[in-house]
Scaffold this active site. Structure first.
Site, PDB file in Angstrom:
ATOM      1  N   ASP A 442       0.889  -1.057   0.233  1.00 15.97           N
ATOM      2  CA  ASP A 442       0.007   0.304  -0.024  1.00 15.97           C
ATOM      3  C   ASP A 442       0.929   1.085  -0.124  1.00 15.97           C
ATOM      4  O   ASP A 442       2.119   1.080   0.429  1.00 15.97           O
ATOM      5  CB  ASP A 442      -0.754   0.007   1.314  1.00 15.97           C
ATOM      6  N   ASP A 805      -1.392  -0.652   5.959  1.00 17.62           N
ATOM      7  CA  ASP A 805      -1.737  -0.076   7.167  1.00 17.62           C
ATOM      8  C   ASP A 805      -3.065  -0.611   7.720  1.00 17.62           C
ATOM      9  O   ASP A 805      -3.168  -0.113   8.926  1.00 17.62           O
ATOM     10  CB  ASP A 805      -1.986   1.518   6.992  1.00 17.62           C
ATOM     11  N   ASP A 809      -7.123  -2.474   3.563  1.00 17.02           N
ATOM     12  CA  ASP A 809      -6.285  -3.591   3.008  1.00 17.02           C
ATOM     13  C   ASP A 809      -6.854  -5.112   3.525  1.00 17.02           C
ATOM     14  O   ASP A 809      -6.092  -5.882   3.320  1.00 17.02           O
ATOM     15  CB  ASP A 809      -4.886  -3.526   3.278  1.00 17.02           C
TER      16      ASP A 809
END
Length: 1146
Positions: A442, A805, A809
């Protein structure tokens, strides 16, 4: 007839969901059950244990197939590649004990909601409900469709209108009681198992403690015609209405907000402790289901279980109210806990190979059994002795510790990771980490700093950009619409005298030097939050307004990529709408004459430098007096705006990012960026982080959905660098510009956004593998698309790591082979790995430990295999003359040597530098099998030589009657050809062969333990494992002492015969020769990477991985990659389903 029976016997449960199951109906047969119980008793419970491990056998033995409607037992089978079975009993819920109203036994619905599955599940007139419980979720039998349906949540078919009208006033007492019985308690209960069960099942004490506190929350529930009352949360049912009175509350269920709004901390779900504003479900006449009506933003109306309500804002109609949507394990928190209790198994080659390995060793054991039976029967030994000896040789060949050996490396690696603040909830995945060759990252908060720094604001006026105002600046931002939007268009709240909220909002607001007035949040009777007011601070530029009141908020959503607020200047009647969001979206909602002509050029200039750009807009609302702004339609309000300018924010790379990505690149591990941010910004960050090397070119893929008669299209554009121009495109035919597929690097990288990715999956699926082997940047990806991408990469045989984080996700973190969350929140329990140090240094650390664990597991398995076969050969040789190793001799080999070696061999730590290749991922691989086979050949040769040579010695006698050594170390022995004068125990152990073979086998075990404990390139050298090194030295010393010491007590205890010193030296020389040959073979030949590469090249061996095949194919294709061209889909393909996930921007 048979087809109809099969249809009634077998169905799908949770069709098209992640936890889809096949369900089969069975009926228990009395005589079958009696036979099975007899079997349990006769087998002393062994059959019962077998049935516990193999539930399908239990069902097939006890029951006969029948329709699901008649079944009293159901067999469930997963529809994935593992085909795992579960047995469940069908139970009945009796509702007849309830004091139900008259007519409930007739055709009248039992609960007021006519659409409820409960009404279709009650068997009348008995008032009973059939149910099963699968993975903590309850399913009841729907008699109308003849299927098991999930209970514990409101039906998805409800419209916004029906939720308000059916449940707005609360449930009746009767409805509540029925739902309590059918749906079960609203509790997330994790069983703590008794000690005896732990032999077969895992413990969950920590998880139990984590969820227990949420099961006993006190809530105020509104009941129809009975008013409100206090209730323990475990008694809540779907459809109940409860009040949120302004106190901090950890939500005990999932609920839909129907009146008022509130601020919630969703850290448990998203991993970010950022307050989120929740708005009530609109009361519309729409006939669409409520989730469809709200599209992907339905979550903004939902309060999730486990999240914390920190502030409430009631409307004039009374306190904030919510309808219970889901209870127990159906909730968001329940789903999280279930993902821990029932993790998705990983199909890793290592565990499949271990089974094959044991089968191979068992085959050797069976051959040994046949050999023993032949030898002992030939010598006319009693049957009992034949059986005992045959079973001994069979079990010697298959060390029972092999399955446990696979976990030792994992256990130590997990302990080392914990010291490095990396925590793991599924230890089996540590070995898989050793195979990772692609990592998805990410961007925001992972590769770059979490917070954004305000760099400047580029105002626009009259369709032209003005002079940029940079931050920090000696002069404050002058008053105007831009200052107004920055001061008011946010979701910040004051908590404990501190402004909290989204970091972006916070930086933007701080740039104005305005202040949020805390006093306006005074508590009234209901303890609720009033309108938020912002005022100019002492350092702000002078403004002709006293302050701005923020009256209503249209929250940010990843689907809309914008947020807006309705505000009013204090003392004025005019209403303003301020908006901020993605530049492309905001500009499309503005009047085109207000958008500067060079808008795209300016936007590209900033995004290409890696800045995060946000567009600002404003509109004066024409509203009458005393209007309720909360009733405004968002689509209508957010139109015909005036473009105000661009807010430019800097998102710096974390200092650890670049070195880590360089380390991964050096180890030939691909790095891919998967972000929700702008594509140009993502490409720039990838370049500055050197994820895309400076010399490489970027091809941007833009794919479009079909429009009218035009088919779907895909365009390939060469991204312009600082001085490069698109004129360089035809150069792709030049040999110098050919894609370099050597290893993991390449001269071209693809980049695309989520929309293009979705079109590729739908309409250009055959192109997808070609693109994925070389795609590096994926921008504007929704959480569902992130999960889909990970899955597609896995289909190409990549071992995928995902580092994020935790905010959006979660789906991808669970889908990847190794998901690493950088969040410290409870959401991290959804990810297999969690790092408390919030940077990507944990990724190479995890790969290092995974490689070390994998190599350690292989080493221990190899050692145990050799130990078993060394012992097998020695025992087989002694069996030839009807002899055996003594008890103490076996004890030293098994406990003093092998047990301690297995426990300490894996303590060697990971090598600090990542090698540019991975360890073998298979037990059944040529180097490993050759290592085992060659070492077995060495031990057979050595032991056979020892066995035959000792017989040639002048002092050798077949049977000895005494073991003492005379002075001068010359053996004096009385012999007895028929064994007279010796006990049977002595005659089976005492012999020169035994005394020779024992040191050869035992010290050979120490030799292979040393040889297999190779250090570089995946582990540190053996001498750094102090415990193991010292133990090997001590074990060798003990063995040599026992062999060389001339003490009668030692000889008597070990059942040795005294041999001349010169013979003992010969034995030692044989061992030394074996060590040299074994070490040279293992270290110089079998572990020589260059030699194996040469052998592979000679035999023309090529990797069978899908991504390698595509790379080789594309390397030969002169027309790849296409540049500055456009392709069209030949035909429309069916849409590919993409798992929905938490829909929020990056």
């Amino acid at each position: 007839m048979e087809e109809k029976f099969w249809k009634d016997h077998c169905m799908l449960l949770n069709k098209d969901e992640e936890n889809e199951l096949e369900i089969f109906g069975y009926k228990t047969q009395g005589y079958r059950k009696t036979l099975c119980i007899t079997g349990y008793i006769l087998s002393c419970g062994a059959l019962l244990l077998l049935f516990y491990w193999k539930p399908e056998w239990d069902v097939w033995a006890n029951c006969i197939p029948c329709s699901l409607e008649e079944a009293d037992i159901v067999l469930l089978r997963t529809t994935d590649e593992f085909q795992r079975y579960t047995r469940k009993k069908v139970t009945w819920i009796d509702l007849s004990a309830l004091a139900l109203p008259d007519g409930s036994t007739s055709e009248c619905p039992l609960v007021a909601d006519k659409d409820s599955v409960i009404n279709r599940a009650v068997k009348k007139p008995q008032l009973k409900v059939r149910c099963i419980q699968v993975q903590k979720i309850r399913y009841i039998w729907d008699f109308s469709v003849k299927q098991f349906k999930k209970v514990g949540s409101l039906e998805d078919s409800n419209t916004c209108h029906s939720i308000h009208h059916k449940f707005g006033a609360g449930l009746t007492r009767e409805d509540q009681k029925i739902r309590q019985l059918v749906c079960g308690p609203n509790a997330i209960e994790v069983e703590i198992r008794p000690i005896w069960k732990l032999l077969f099942k895992e413990q969950s004490t920590k998880l139990h403690d984590l969820v227990e506190e949420h099961n006993k929350v006190q809530v105020t529930v509104c009941m129809k015609s009975e008013g409100c009352k206090e209730l323990e949360s475990r008694y809540l049912v779907p459809g109940d209405v409860f009040l949120l009175d302004g106190k901090k509350l950890s939500l005990p269920c999932d609920a839909i907000l129907i009146d008022g709004s509130c601020v919630v901390n969703e850290g448990m779900l998203t991993g970010e402790s950022i307050p989120v504003t929740k708005t009530p479900l609109p009361l519309t006449e729409s006939l669409m289901p409520w989730k469809t009506h709200s599209m992907e933003d339905y979550r903004r109306h939902v309060l999730f279980c486990g999240t914390e309500v920190i502030q409430t804002k009631p409307t004039g109609r009374g306190p904030v109210r919510a309808v219970v949507l889901q209870t127990g394990f159906n909730t968001a928190k329940g789903d999280l806990v279930r993902s821990i209790l029932y993790p998705k198994p990983m199909n890793f080659q290592l565990y499949r190979d271990a089974f094959k390995f044991i089968i191979g060793l068992s085959t050797i054991g069976v051959l040994g059994l046949i050999y023993t039976v032949c030898v002992f029967t030939y010598h006319q030994k009693p049957v009992a002795e034949v059986v005992a000896m045959a079973l001994l040789l069979l079990t010697v060949a298959v060390p029972p510790a092999i399955p446990a050996a696979l976990t030792t490396g994992t256990v130590y690696a997990q302990r080392r990771l914990k010291k490095k603040k990396i925590f793991c909830i599924t230890p089996q995945r540590i070995n898989i980490c050793g195979q990772i060759n692609l990592v998805c990252f990410d961007k925001t908060g992972t590769l770059t700093e979490d917070g954004l720094d305000l760099w400047g604001v580029l105002p626009s006026e009259g369709g032209w950009f003005q002079k940029i105002h940079e931050f920090p600046s000696s002069t404050p931002l002058p008053w105007g619409p831009v200052c107004g939007v920055m001061a008011s268009c946010h979701s910040l709240v004051v908590l404990d005298k501190k402004i909290q909220g989204d970091p972006l909002d916070l930086k933007m607001f701080e740039g104005t030097h305005w202040e949020i007035e805390e006093s306006n949040m005074s508590q009234d009777g209901a303890g609720a939050l009033h309108t938020c007011i912002v005022r100019p601070g002492p350092k702000a530029s002078s403004a002709p307004v006293e302050g701005i009141a923020i009256l209503h908020q249209f929250p940010f959503s990843s689907g809309l990529q914008r947020m807006s607020v309705v505000s009013q200047k204090i003392g004025e009647e005019q209403y303003d709408l301020y908006m901020k969001g993605a530049p492309e979206i905001v500009s499309s909602l503005c009047r085109q004459e207000t958008v500067p002509a060079d808008f795209l050029k300016e936007l590209k200039m900033y995004t290409s430098q890696g800045f995060r750009v946000i567009a600002l807009a404003h509109k004066v609302l024409s509203l009458g007096k005393d209007v309720d702004v909360s009733d405004l339609e968002r689509e209508e309000a957010e139109s015909e705006l005036v473009f105000l300018g661009l807010l430019v924010m800097e998102n710096r790379l974390k200092q650890e990012t670049k070195p880590v990505l360089q380390e991964l690149a050096a180890a030939r591990i691909r790095s891919v960026m998967v972000t929700g941010d702008n594509l140009q910004t993502a490409v720039t960050v990838a370049r500055s982080a050197e994820m895309i090397p400076k010399a490489s070119k970027v091809i941007i893929i833009e794919a479009s959905e079909p429009e009218g008669s035009a088919p779907a299209s895909i365009a390939w554009q060469l991204a312009e660098d600082s001085k490069a121009s698109t004129a360089a495109a035809p150069v792709c035919a030049n040999a110098q510009e050919k894609i370099n597929f050597d290893g993991e690097s390449c001269s071209y990288h693809f980049a695309m956004n989520g929309k293009s990715y979705q079109v590729l999956v739908k309409h250009f699926y055959s192109l997808l593998p070609k693109i994925l082997v070389n795609a590096t940047v994926f921008a504007r990806m929704s959480p569902g698309q992130k999960s889909s991408l990970v899955e597609e990469l896995q289909k190409l045989n990549y071992y995928v790591g995902m580092c994020g984080d935790g905010a959006n996700d979660c789906g991808a973190l669970k889908m990847a082979h190794a998901g690493i969350s950088l969040s410290e929140q409870e959401a991290s329990v959804a990810s297999p790995f969690t790092s408390q140090i919030p940077n990507i240094q944990c990724v190479p650390e995890l790969i290092r430990e995974g490689r070390a664990a994998l190599v350690s597991s292989f080493a221990v398995v190899k050692y145990l295999t050799l130990y078993g076969l060394i012992q097998f050969v020695g025992t087989a040789l002694l069996f030839w003359q009807l002899q055996i190793f003594g008890n103490h001799q076996y004890l030293i080999q098994d406990v003093v040597i092998t047990l301690l070696v297995c426990l300490t061999m894996s303590l060697t730590e990971a090598y600090p530098k990542l090698a540019p290749y991975r360890p073998p991922g298979q037990l059944i691989s040529p180097p490993l099998l050759l290592s085992v086979v060659l070492n077995v050949c060495f031990t057979v040769t050595m032991q056979t030589c020892g066995f035959l040579l000792v017989k040639q010695q002048p002092w050798y006698v077949a049977l000895a009657s005494q073991r003492h050594c005379s002075l001068g170390n010359q053996t004096v022995l009385a012999t007895s050809p028929k064994g007279n004068g010796t006990s049977s125990a002595q005659s089976t152990v005492l012999s020169y062969e035994d005394t020779t073979l024992w040191p050869l086998t035992t010290i050979n075990c120490i030799i292979v333990a040393f040889v297999f404990s190779k250090g570089k390139p995946f582990r540190k050298p053996i001498y750094t494992n102090y415990v193991f090194s010292v133990l090997l030295a001590l074990q060798l010393a003990v063995c040599l002492f026992l062999f060389f010491a001339d003490f009668d007590a030692v000889y008597s205890g070990m059942q040795f015969l005294c041999t001349p010193m010169i013979w003992r030296v010969y034995v030692l020389l044989m061992l030394l020769a074996t060590f040299c040959v074994s070490f040279f073979t293992e270290d110089v030949l079998l572990q020589n990477k260059h030699l194996w590469m040469l052998i592979k090249a000679c035999f023309g061996y090529q990797s069978k991985s899908q991504y390698r095949k595509w790379q080789r194919m594309l390397q030969r294709d002169p027309n790849w990659p296409p540049v500055n061209t456009k392709d069209f889909a030949a035909k429309r393909m069916a849409e590919v389903y993409v798992n929905p996930s938490y829909e929020q921007g990056d």
